[in-house]
Write a protein that holds these residues in place. Structure first.
Motif, PDB file in Angstrom:
ATOM      1  N   SER A  37       0.831  -1.219   0.000  1.00  0.00           N
ATOM      2  CA  SER A  37       0.000   0.000   0.000  1.00  0.00           C
ATOM      3  C   SER A  37       0.860   1.261   0.000  1.00  0.00           C
ATOM      4  CB  SER A  37      -0.961   0.005   1.192  1.00  0.00           C
ATOM      5  OG  SER A  37      -0.258  -0.040   2.408  1.00  0.00           O
ATOM      6  N   ARG A  42       3.457   6.510  -2.397  1.00  0.00           N
ATOM      7  CA  ARG A  42       4.692   6.970  -3.029  1.00  0.00           C
ATOM      8  C   ARG A  42       4.467   7.364  -4.491  1.00  0.00           C
ATOM      9  NH1 ARG A  42       9.553   5.888  -0.614  1.00  0.00           N
ATOM     10  NH2 ARG A  42       9.368   5.014   1.483  1.00  0.00           N
ATOM     11  N   ARG A 111      -6.027   8.936   1.640  1.00  0.00           N
ATOM     12  CA  ARG A 111      -6.113   7.623   2.294  1.00  0.00           C
ATOM     13  C   ARG A 111      -7.307   6.835   1.750  1.00  0.00           C
ATOM     14  NH1 ARG A 111      -2.147   7.296   5.531  1.00  0.00           N
ATOM     15  NH2 ARG A 111      -2.742   5.234   6.265  1.00  0.00           N
ATOM     16  N   ARG A 132       0.394   0.418   7.051  1.00  0.00           N
ATOM     17  CA  ARG A 132       0.363   0.929   8.423  1.00  0.00           C
ATOM     18  C   ARG A 132      -0.952   0.588   9.119  1.00  0.00           C
ATOM     19  NH1 ARG A 132       4.543   2.136   6.399  1.00  0.00           N
ATOM     20  NH2 ARG A 132       5.981   3.804   6.941  1.00  0.00           N
ATOM     21  N   ASP A 133      -2.016   0.512   8.299  1.00  0.00           N
ATOM     22  CA  ASP A 133      -3.366   0.386   8.855  1.00  0.00           C
ATOM     23  C   ASP A 133      -4.189  -0.622   8.076  1.00  0.00           C
ATOM     24  OD1 ASP A 133      -3.437   1.801   6.516  1.00  0.00           O
ATOM     25  OD2 ASP A 133      -4.708   3.411   7.228  1.00  0.00           O
ATOM     26  N   ARG A 183      10.520   9.998  11.394  1.00  0.00           N
ATOM     27  CA  ARG A 183       9.504   9.497  10.455  1.00  0.00           C
ATOM     28  C   ARG A 183       8.409   8.735  11.182  1.00  0.00           C
ATOM     29  NH1 ARG A 183      10.746   5.784   5.506  1.00  0.00           N
ATOM     30  NH2 ARG A 183       8.572   5.893   4.956  1.00  0.00           N
TER      31      ARG A 183
HETATM   32  O1   DC Z   1       6.041   1.800   3.908  1.00  0.00           O
HETATM   33  P1   DC Z   1       6.546   2.958   3.053  1.00  0.00           P
HETATM   34  O2   DC Z   1       7.818   3.579   3.554  1.00  0.00           O
HETATM   35  O3   DC Z   1       6.634   2.628   1.605  1.00  0.00           O
HETATM   36  O4   DC Z   1       5.400   4.080   3.219  1.00  0.00           O
HETATM   37  C1   DC Z   1       5.472   5.287   2.528  1.00  0.00           C
HETATM   38  C2   DC Z   1       4.646   6.356   3.251  1.00  0.00           C
HETATM   39  O5   DC Z   1       3.277   6.064   3.193  1.00  0.00           O
HETATM   40  C3   DC Z   1       4.984   6.578   4.724  1.00  0.00           C
HETATM   41  O6   DC Z   1       4.977   7.977   4.969  1.00  0.00           O
HETATM   42  C4   DC Z   1       3.848   5.938   5.466  1.00  0.00           C
HETATM   43  C5   DC Z   1       2.728   6.006   4.482  1.00  0.00           C
HETATM   44  N1   DC Z   1       1.817   4.869   4.548  1.00  0.00           N
HETATM   45  C6   DC Z   1       0.643   5.038   5.236  1.00  0.00           C
HETATM   46  O7   DC Z   1       0.413   6.101   5.821  1.00  0.00           O
HETATM   47  N2   DC Z   1      -0.271   4.020   5.263  1.00  0.00           N
HETATM   48  C7   DC Z   1      -0.011   2.854   4.632  1.00  0.00           C
HETATM   49  N3   DC Z   1      -0.915   1.886   4.650  1.00  0.00           N
HETATM   50  C8   DC Z   1       1.212   2.673   3.936  1.00  0.00           C
HETATM   51  C9   DC Z   1       2.113   3.706   3.918  1.00  0.00           C
END
Ligand code: DC
Length: 225
Positions: A37, A42, A111, A132-133, A183
């Protein structure tokens, strides 16, 4: 794995906890598809940067307006992230995108857009989804939820080893740890541990061990179902 519904394994956790590479490996072992995700956040950020407008002008509508340029193309065990129809994997992992992506990822409209794309990607295939979620906002009914954690120093060391292709010095690891912790703070509101997630602390595990544990958990859960 059997059943009427597709199997969904979610892997959430903070930056550099090894989610994406672990998720990809688990997907290959199980014959599932990996959905990353973060790659959608990105890609949207990269599309905005390509367009050239300064970040102060990135309103929610401008951000989601770039959505039509971003797509996921299915591969046997993964998805390729495309911008304007062309794979953009290298660009979306670059430092410019990494330093702007939190700005984009905290916008609720963005989102919602990402979550809808992830659900589509999971529609007709068994998937391992990382983010993340994923286990809370997107797949509250997932078959198996994993939350990966690791000591920040160790996460920084792993990330540098990957980037530099050599062992990092203590000073380099310290600087990277400071960046990672910043971060984590920026992403904190988005990073949500599901109540029914299995928390896996990978600080002292090799990646092969993490993958084995998740695959074993997936098999155990699917026998139960
Ligand atoms: O996991 P990553 O480093 O590729 O994530 C890139 C950015 O996206 C990071 O700022 C967190 C965000 N992200 C998010 O808020 N929710 C997600 N499900 C995946 C990534």
């Amino acid at each position: 794995m059997s059943g009427d519904r597709n199997v969904v394994i979610t892997i959430d956790g903070p930056a550099a906890s090894g989610k994406s590479s672990t998720a990809q490996w688990v997907a290959e072992k199980l014959g599932f598809r990996h959905v990353d995700s973060g790659s959608l956040y990105r890609a949207l950020t990269a599309a905005l940067l390509r367009q050239g407008a300064p970040p102060e002008r990135w309103t929610p509508a401008v951000m989601t307006g770039q959505g039509s340029r971003v797509a996921l193309r299915p591969e046997p065990t993964s998805f390729l992230t495309l911008i304007d129809g062309v794979p953009a994997e290298e660009e979306i992992r670059g430092t410019l995108v990494t330093s702007h992506v939190s700005l984009v990822a905290r916008v609720p409209e963005v989102r919602a857009w990402v979550n809808a794309r992830v659900r589509e990607a999971a529609q007709d295939h068994d998937v391992v989804v990382d983010g993340r979620d994923m286990g809370t906002a997107v797949f509250p009914e997932a078959t198996l939820k994993i939350f990966l954690i690791a000591d920040p120093w160790e996460r920084a060391r792993r990330r540098l080893a990957q980037r530099l292709e050599r062992g990092a010095t203590e000073e380099e690891i310290a600087a990277e740890t400071a960046l990672l912790v910043q971060r984590d703070a920026r992403d904190a509101t988005q990073t949500v541990q599901a109540k029914d997630a299995v928390v896996l602390d990978t600080t002292y595990l090799t990646q092969a061990e993490q993958v084995e544990r998740i695959v074993a958990l997936a098999r155990a859960v699917s026998h139960e179902a």
